[in-house]
Design an enzyme around this catalytic site. Structure first.
Site, mmCIF file in Angstrom:
data_model
loop_
_atom_site.group_PDB
_atom_site.id
_atom_site.type_symbol
_atom_site.label_atom_id
_atom_site.label_comp_id
_atom_site.label_asym_id
_atom_site.label_seq_id
_atom_site.Cartn_x
_atom_site.Cartn_y
_atom_site.Cartn_z
ATOM 1 N N LYS A 1 30.783 43.164 29.739
ATOM 2 C CA LYS A 1 32.038 43.169 30.520
ATOM 3 C C LYS A 1 32.006 44.306 31.538
ATOM 4 O O LYS A 1 30.929 44.651 32.028
ATOM 5 C CB LYS A 1 33.244 43.226 29.584
ATOM 6 N N GLY B 1 38.091 40.326 21.320
ATOM 7 C CA GLY B 1 38.530 41.706 21.473
ATOM 8 C C GLY B 1 39.699 42.084 20.586
ATOM 9 O O GLY B 1 40.296 43.146 20.733
ATOM 10 N N SER C 1 34.909 38.749 18.515
ATOM 11 C CA SER C 1 34.833 39.777 17.470
ATOM 12 C C SER C 1 33.673 39.590 16.494
ATOM 13 O O SER C 1 33.792 39.892 15.308
ATOM 14 C CB SER C 1 36.158 39.893 16.712
ATOM 15 N N ASN D 1 27.646 40.583 25.971
ATOM 16 C CA ASN D 1 28.460 40.573 27.195
ATOM 17 C C ASN D 1 29.114 41.947 27.324
ATOM 18 O O ASN D 1 30.062 42.261 26.615
ATOM 19 C CB ASN D 1 29.524 39.462 27.063
ATOM 20 N N HIS E 1 34.075 32.373 31.060
ATOM 21 C CA HIS E 1 34.605 33.277 30.037
ATOM 22 C C HIS E 1 36.136 33.284 30.113
ATOM 23 O O HIS E 1 36.711 33.199 31.197
ATOM 24 C CB HIS E 1 34.057 34.700 30.251
ATOM 25 N N GLU F 1 34.393 30.422 21.974
ATOM 26 C CA GLU F 1 35.089 31.672 21.656
ATOM 27 C C GLU F 1 36.592 31.425 21.643
ATOM 28 O O GLU F 1 37.205 31.319 22.718
ATOM 29 C CB GLU F 1 34.808 32.732 22.724
ATOM 30 N N GLU G 1 38.219 35.549 29.975
ATOM 31 C CA GLU G 1 38.808 36.580 30.857
ATOM 32 C C GLU G 1 38.745 36.147 32.319
ATOM 33 O O GLU G 1 39.633 36.469 33.107
ATOM 34 C CB GLU G 1 38.090 37.925 30.623
#
Ligand code: PGA
Length: 262
Positions: free
Chosen positions: A15, A178, A218, A13, A99, A172, A101
């Site tokens: 991003k 991150g 991560s 991904n 996701h 996740e 985010e």
């Protein structure tokens, strides 16, 4: 123990990273480092690179392209948005939905996500549906309930059994995305086995056994092998480390190696 029949997958991904030339170079390096591969490799560049990414990877076996999002409507007055049909027309085969985010910064909730999942399936796009708890939910021991609600409302509500084989689930934990912090292999296994039990309850044992489940947050070369050895982890959704060809290739190789150990 019976050989695992589920597809193994490593998805990158990207991003909101890479311009056009950087994206092309990254794809060419990944193709170079990974041919041939036994696992399914999926690359999710920004929207504007999808068509070029599909062109570059056409004919390369086990390498497919994903969008990072899509809109729930097919077309219309939604300035700045991209529909599932448009994604499909680029040649992309997958779409990442839900996701953390998107949930956090763009207010996407499970009701909206269920519409996006339906829109994707209508266009024969395969959703990679993300779920995962925040730190405070884990600390309050609510991680299972959080993930259960996300899957039931955002995914199961949208997918009839006959379309279920198109779905991949990515777990996740938000506190690991991150941040450099990773769920331990035991924590990951615990949640992936829980997710399998939820899929089994909703769709039955056979479909649950076939559902590919990715771990994310991560994932990097140093921890990939341990994660991929877990019985219920079938691969990874990789953010930061997917932007460095060498790291991403090492993660895919760790997944390939886990095939022979299964
Ligand atoms: P990360 O991101 O690997 O950089 O933690 C994973 C993701 O957001 O999918």
């Amino acid at each position: 123990m019976a050989q695992r029949s589920r597809q193994r997958m490593a998805a990158g991904n990207w991003k909101m990273n890479t311009d056009y030339a950087e994206g092309r170079d990254l794809i060419l390096q990944i193709i170079d480092g990974l041919q041939p591969t036994d696992v399914q490799v999926v690359l999710a560049p920004p929207f504007i690179q999808l068509r070029n990414a599909d062109n570059l990877t056409r004919g390369v076996s086990n390498l497919n392209i994903a969008a990072q999002n899509c809109h729930q409507e097919t077309h219309g007055a939604y300035t700045g948005e991209v529909s599932a049909a448009m994604v499909r027309s680029t040649g992309a085969r997958y779409v990442i939905l839900g996701h953390s985010e998107r949930r956090e910064y763009f207010g996407e909730d499970d009701e909206l996500l269920s519409k996006k999942v339906q829109a994707a399936l209508e266009q024969q796009l395969c959703p990679i549906f993300c779920c995962g708890e925040k730190l405070e939910e884990r600390e309050a021991d609510n991680h299972r309930a959080t993930v259960e609600a996300q899957l039931e409302q955002g995914l199961f509500a949208a997918v009839p059994s006959e379309q279920w084989p198109q779905v991949t689930i990515a777990y996740e934990p938000v506190w690991a995305i991150g941040t450099g912090k990773t769920a331990t292999p035991a924590q990951a296994q615990d949640m992936h086995s829980f997710i399998r039990s939820l899929v089994k309850k909703a769709y039955g044992e056979e479909l649950a056994e076939q559902t590919t489940r990715l771990d994310g947050g991560s994932v990097k070369p140093a921890n990939a092998a341990d994660l991929f050895q877990q019985e219920d982890v079938d691969g990874g959704l990789v953010g930061g480390a997917s932007l460095k060809a060498g790291d991403f290739i090492a993660i895919v190789k760790a997944l390939e190696a886990s095939l022979s150990e299964a």
